[in-house]
Design a protein around this motif. Sequence first.
Motif, PDB file in Angstrom:
ATOM      1  N   GLY A 102       8.472 -12.486   8.167  1.00 61.20           N
ATOM      2  CA  GLY A 102       7.654 -11.675   7.288  1.00 61.20           C
ATOM      3  C   GLY A 102       6.185 -12.010   7.386  1.00 61.20           C
ATOM      4  O   GLY A 102       5.766 -12.859   8.188  1.00 61.20           O
ATOM      5  N   ASN A 103       5.393 -11.376   6.545  1.00 58.79           N
ATOM      6  CA  ASN A 103       3.945 -11.544   6.563  1.00 58.79           C
ATOM      7  C   ASN A 103       3.551 -13.001   6.384  1.00 58.79           C
ATOM      8  O   ASN A 103       2.589 -13.482   6.982  1.00 58.79           O
ATOM      9  CB  ASN A 103       3.315 -10.681   5.464  1.00 58.79           C
ATOM     10  N   ASP A 104       4.297 -13.744   5.581  1.00 59.32           N
ATOM     11  CA  ASP A 104       3.964 -15.135   5.307  1.00 59.32           C
ATOM     12  C   ASP A 104       4.214 -16.054   6.502  1.00 59.32           C
ATOM     13  O   ASP A 104       3.764 -17.200   6.521  1.00 59.32           O
ATOM     14  CB  ASP A 104       4.761 -15.671   4.115  1.00 59.32           C
ATOM     15  N   ASP A 105       4.925 -15.547   7.508  1.00 54.44           N
ATOM     16  CA  ASP A 105       5.244 -16.371   8.667  1.00 54.44           C
ATOM     17  C   ASP A 105       4.131 -16.404   9.710  1.00 54.44           C
ATOM     18  O   ASP A 105       4.222 -17.148  10.702  1.00 54.44           O
ATOM     19  CB  ASP A 105       6.539 -15.869   9.326  1.00 54.44           C
ATOM     20  N   LEU A 106       3.099 -15.585   9.535  1.00 51.32           N
ATOM     21  CA  LEU A 106       1.964 -15.588  10.467  1.00 51.32           C
ATOM     22  C   LEU A 106       0.687 -15.263   9.696  1.00 51.32           C
ATOM     23  O   LEU A 106       0.503 -14.134   9.245  1.00 51.32           O
ATOM     24  CB  LEU A 106       2.173 -14.561  11.592  1.00 51.32           C
ATOM     25  N   GLN A 107      -0.172 -16.247   9.554  1.00 48.99           N
ATOM     26  CA  GLN A 107      -1.440 -16.069   8.836  1.00 48.99           C
ATOM     27  C   GLN A 107      -2.580 -16.468   9.750  1.00 48.99           C
ATOM     28  O   GLN A 107      -2.939 -17.640   9.844  1.00 48.99           O
ATOM     29  CB  GLN A 107      -1.445 -16.904   7.553  1.00 48.99           C
ATOM     30  N   LEU A 108      -3.120 -15.500  10.489  1.00 45.06           N
ATOM     31  CA  LEU A 108      -4.174 -15.786  11.465  1.00 45.06           C
ATOM     32  C   LEU A 108      -5.526 -15.190  11.079  1.00 45.06           C
ATOM     33  O   LEU A 108      -6.491 -15.319  11.824  1.00 45.06           O
ATOM     34  CB  LEU A 108      -3.776 -15.233  12.847  1.00 45.06           C
ATOM     35  N   ARG A 109      -5.586 -14.520   9.930  1.00 40.92           N
ATOM     36  CA  ARG A 109      -6.876 -13.941   9.511  1.00 40.92           C
ATOM     37  C   ARG A 109      -6.939 -13.858   8.004  1.00 40.92           C
ATOM     38  O   ARG A 109      -5.951 -14.038   7.326  1.00 40.92           O
ATOM     39  CB  ARG A 109      -7.094 -12.577  10.163  1.00 40.92           C
TER      40      ARG A 109
END
Length: 377
Positions: A370-377
């Motif tokens: 989900g969205n919480d698994d990739l935070q690059l920005r």
Amino acid sequence: MNQNAAPSHDPNGTLSYEQAGVNYDLIDPLKVTAQRAAAATAGHLAAHGFTEVAASRGESAYVVDVGPFYLASIVECLGTKTLVADEMAKLTGRSFYDGIAQDTIAMAINDLITVGATPLVVQAYWAAGGSDWFGDNQRAQALVAGWKKACEVCSVAWGGGETPALAGIVEEGRIDLAASCTGLINPKERLSVGDQLSAGDAIILLESSGIHANGLSLARKLVERLPQGYLTEIAPGVTYGEALLAPTVLYSPVTEALWKAGVAPRYCANITGHGWRKLLRHPSELTYRIHTVPPVTPVLKFIQEQAKQDDREAYSTLNMGAGFAIFVKPEDAERTVEIARVQGIAAWHAGTVEAGPKRLLIEPLGIEFGNDDLQLR
């Protein structure tokens, strides 16, 4: 950290990327902070009559609007794959630095092309632990030859570079390799930063040649568990070390061939660090449903088995057989697959973009990110 990971004192338990020394939970927040500071400097372009393409912030390459066309740029470090090449040289007497050179260029070029750019110029950064590194003629000449060959494959000029001897910063006998690349987006319609990405688009995955240049810290840590180390056979006549050193695929011939054939990608993702989570890179609220999983290359299957990782852990760290993703209109899906195959790179129409919450569903494996698994920005 994987909640299923065994305690660190268990030498045969699950080996995660964090246990190998790489923790993105610590690295990624700094990246976000740096991006915000960098964005505040964009106004300086106005003094030259230029503007940034704001949507390229947080993408794999940075894009500037210079009027009649866009310029894209990127700098990338190879990482620790040189350490594998150095150990294999001791064990076999062979130099693997021609492939290492391709890896380094691929790290930059495969990022640059995600925004629709044609690579123009590559610059080299070869920082050694001392001048003696360059005295090994076989190794140095292999690096030069491999660098030139990779430039030829990508039809890019090698502009120059820097070769510092950094004793006290870089370990003696080692080298830190990096490349920067500048590219041209012309015509402007080639720009691919996901602004047209939408439900119904097809997800095309391109094959990888192996581990590429991400996950090497994990792969090297794993050697401690192998009685024969890098010389462990993972297939008849193929050692673990040789398989790890398979050069990274250069994907720019595919993206260039697509444009010449009239296929304009809606978005692209270079599947490197963070594994398949990179398919979630674009900020749009969309669901990415994968129905076809490419075959896992033998070295990656071996790493997963020996590290005792479940599928979720493996696909969150390694490319698992897919090194690059191209999102195209559904009617362009099969043409994209065929064009890639003509360039000698296997491809699969692997999934579909859907309206819905931001998540990646790898249905054949029952994995959801989900969205919480990739935070690059």
